[in-house]
Scaffold this active site. Structure first.
Site, PDB file in Angstrom:
ATOM      1  CG  ASP A   1      -2.082  -0.846   1.118  1.00 43.83           C
ATOM      2  OD1 ASP A   1      -2.424  -1.193  -0.013  1.00 43.83           O
ATOM      3  OD2 ASP A   1      -2.693  -1.181   2.155  1.00 43.83           O
TER       4      ASP A   1
ATOM      5  CE  LYS B   1      -7.357   1.110  -2.037  1.00 47.47           C
ATOM      6  NZ  LYS B   1      -7.761   0.913  -0.682  1.00 47.47           N
TER       7      LYS B   1
ATOM      8  CG  MET C   1      -8.147   6.692   7.430  1.00 46.97           C
ATOM      9  SD  MET C   1      -9.115   5.431   6.616  1.00 46.97           S
ATOM     10  CE  MET C   1      -9.876   4.625   7.996  1.00 46.97           C
TER      11      MET C   1
HETATM   12  N1  SAH Z   1      -3.937  -0.313   9.438  1.00 44.27           N
HETATM   13  C1  SAH Z   1      -3.392   0.991   9.747  1.00 44.27           C
HETATM   14  C2  SAH Z   1      -4.414   2.087   9.537  1.00 44.27           C
HETATM   15  C3  SAH Z   1      -4.862   2.205   8.106  1.00 44.27           C
HETATM   16  S1  SAH Z   1      -5.986   3.523   7.871  1.00 44.27           S
HETATM   17  C4  SAH Z   1      -2.820   0.983  11.150  1.00 44.27           C
HETATM   18  O1  SAH Z   1      -3.039   0.030  11.913  1.00 44.27           O
HETATM   19  O2  SAH Z   1      -2.107   1.909  11.492  1.00 44.27           O
HETATM   20  C5  SAH Z   1      -4.913   4.801   7.307  1.00 44.27           C
HETATM   21  C6  SAH Z   1      -4.774   5.851   8.372  1.00 44.27           C
HETATM   22  O3  SAH Z   1      -3.889   5.407   9.374  1.00 44.27           O
HETATM   23  C7  SAH Z   1      -4.171   7.156   7.905  1.00 44.27           C
HETATM   24  O4  SAH Z   1      -5.119   8.003   7.325  1.00 44.27           O
HETATM   25  C8  SAH Z   1      -3.636   7.734   9.193  1.00 44.27           C
HETATM   26  O5  SAH Z   1      -4.665   8.308   9.952  1.00 44.27           O
HETATM   27  C9  SAH Z   1      -3.198   6.500   9.923  1.00 44.27           C
HETATM   28  N2  SAH Z   1      -1.757   6.221   9.763  1.00 44.27           N
HETATM   29  C10 SAH Z   1      -1.180   5.085   9.323  1.00 44.27           C
HETATM   30  N3  SAH Z   1       0.140   5.166   9.378  1.00 44.27           N
HETATM   31  C11 SAH Z   1       0.431   6.382   9.881  1.00 44.27           C
HETATM   32  C12 SAH Z   1       1.638   7.063  10.229  1.00 44.27           C
HETATM   33  N4  SAH Z   1       2.829   6.501  10.043  1.00 44.27           N
HETATM   34  N5  SAH Z   1       1.548   8.294  10.749  1.00 44.27           N
HETATM   35  C13 SAH Z   1       0.360   8.880  10.963  1.00 44.27           C
HETATM   36  N6  SAH Z   1      -0.808   8.294  10.659  1.00 44.27           N
HETATM   37  C14 SAH Z   1      -0.784   7.058  10.142  1.00 44.27           C
END
Ligand code: SAH
Length: 469
Positions: free
Chosen positions: A35, A55, A168
């Site tokens: 991703d 995406k 998000m």
């Molecule tokens: N599965 C992921 C979340 C996916 S949804 C998890 O467990 O972290 C995608 C959202 O995750 C982004 O819009 C943001 O809000 C958050 N996100 C994921 N990685 C991030 C990072 N390194 N720093 C800040 N926000 C992050």
């Protein structure tokens, strides 16, 4: 037979925050489907085919349906598939849906959990998600409204004890703060926003419910980010890590278990790799060892292939007993010594005795540099291998500097780069470990070359000095 699909959590970004099982699955994979939020540095060590289905917000590259079908197709071709997702695969990000689809199509699959950004991303900014004085629970909520515009249960959310983390949520930040205040949460409740947690470009701000929208605008913080609401935010002052190279993004040549990578990461830099050229061993005739003479070793890898050849012929280094061993530079001399062979002297083109056999060994193209003197026909040039350039697939705009431990590493990056990449490279800070390496950088037109005595400590000291803030 259908291949196993592993839904793997990549963690929040720093490539070392991957689980051991995740790493093993990536090693075993035939194909890695990843991703947008997955850090490219994480992918470098793995040889599998890599498919980016990332995406971009508002610009969907590959639809979820296509991703689901892709996973099924690849598995049906018998491939081992690593489906690499940011954070934990089952925390938002639609991992559950992918699992259901695979299950429906009788595809064998498993889940390899990852560190979710909702917890690990906060920690990276100095926010413990719970703390006895501030929060005895936490709630992770998507800030993304459903397509039908349905609102979250704000009454419930605003009255929860504990830390609230929105993922998000950046597009909805004004609505989130408005709703929380409207449903009774104090407008001075602390709020933090952490962008790109654990990546080199991590940034964070702290504010409160009333002011966070303004602060975020002013500081230009955007997605991907975590929005944290609650008292634990006050701990950032005490717990935020301060490491000297934080925020620096450096490029180093790829090496399994690279000490340089670890040394720089430990100081807080984020490190990515460029690929090395591929070494292709060549067939060659061994010299007549009985004659004795001078063996000039132009690089250690060349000697390695030479030695392999000796061993397949049932002989070893003792065959060189009558030969003077000459190392082309200090690094070759050092590597030979580590390998149990003491070089008699360092290469000096004026001190070669052409009355006796002279044999140069090296990489095919590099040997040509040694083959320019008037004495050319008096020496033998044994190419024990050749290097093949690989296209360097890196956005050099993203980096502050490059560390080159050897001349070969300079050539590896340079020969595999496009002219645009070379332009960018020529303006980056290039830390060259030793004079030979610095000379090689200069020869290729790199403008910002910093010569460093060849040790990792010296590299780190120099990087600190150059980027002192
Ligand atoms: N599965 C992921 C979340 C996916 S949804 C998890 O467990 O972290 C995608 C959202 O995750 C982004 O819009 C943001 O809000 C958050 N996100 C994921 N990685 C991030 C990072 N390194 N720093 C800040 N926000 C992050």
């Amino acid at each position: 037979m259908n291949g196993l699909v592993s839904l793997i959590g990549a963690g929040p970004g720093n490539p070392e925050l991957l689980t051991l099982l995740g790493k093993r699955r990536l090693e075993e994979a035939d194909v890695i489907v990843y991703d947008r939020l997955v850090n490219p540095a994480m992918l470098s060590p793995f040889v599998a085919e890599k498919i980016d289905v990332g995406k971009m917000p508002l610009h969907h590259k590959v639809s979820q349906y296509q991703i689901n079908d892709l996973l099924v197709d690849l598995s049906k071709q018998g491939k081992r598939v690593a489906r690499l997702k940011a954070g934990d695969p089952y925390v938002f990000g639609r991992g559950g849906e992918e699992g259901q689809y695979l299950s429906k199509h009788n595809i064998p699959f498993e889940v390899v959990p990852g560190l979710t950004s909702a917890i690990a991303g906060l920690a990276a900014a100095g926010i413990p998600i719970t703390h006895r004085d501030f929060a005895s629970s936490f709630h992770v909520i998507t800030g993304h409204r459903k397509a039908n515009g349905e609102e979250l249960d704000w009454e419930n959310i605003a009255h929860q004890e504990g830390t609230i983390v929105f993922l998000m949520g950046m597009g909805e930040l004004p609505n989130i703060t408005k709703q929380l205040i409207a449903h009774g949460m104090a407008s001075d409740t602390p709020v933090a926003v952490v962008q790109w947690a654990t990546h080199w470009k991590q940034r964070s701000i702290s504010s409160d419910l009333a002011n966070v929208v303004q602060t975020v605008e002013k500081m230009k913080i955007s997605s991907p980010a975590l929005i944290v609401v609650g008292g634990v935010v006050q701990l950032m002052g005490d717990l935020q890590p301060h490491r000297p190279l934080q925020g620096l993004h450096l490029l180093v040549p790829f090496k399994q278990d690279s000490k340089l990578f670890h040394a720089l990461q430990d100081e807080g830099a984020a490190v990515n790799f460029f690929d090395r050229r591929v070494k292709q061993p060549l067939a060659f005739d061994l010299p007549d060892f009985d004659a004795g003479g001078m063996l000039i070793i132009t690089d250690f890898a060349a000697f390695h292939y030479f030695q392999e050849r000796l061993l397949t012929m049932g002989i070893d280094n003792r065959a060189l007993a009558n030969w003077k061993v000459v190392a082309c530079n200090h690094i070759v001399k050092y590597r030979l010594q580590q390998d149990g062979l003491l070089a008699d002297e360092l290469y000096d083109p004026n001190k070669i005795d052409y009355q006796r056999p002279v044999v140069f060994i090296g990489e095919r193209a590099t040997l040509a540099h040694y083959n320019t003197t008037d004495n050319t026909d008096k020496a033998d040039y044994l190419a024990t291998y050749q290097s093949e350039a690989i296209n360097q697939n890196i956005d050099l705009n993203d980096f502050h500097g490059i560390v080159f431990p050897s001349s070969a590493s300079v050539a590896d990056l340079y020969t595999g780069s496009t002219s645009d990449q070379r332009d960018l490279m020529s303006h980056l800070h290039c830390f060259a470990m030793g004079k030979t390496v610095a000379d090689e950088c200069q020869k290729l037109g790199l403008k910002n070359v910093i010569e460093v005595k060849p040790s990792y400590d010296n590299v780190i000291q120099m990087v600190k000095k150059v980027f002192a803030r």
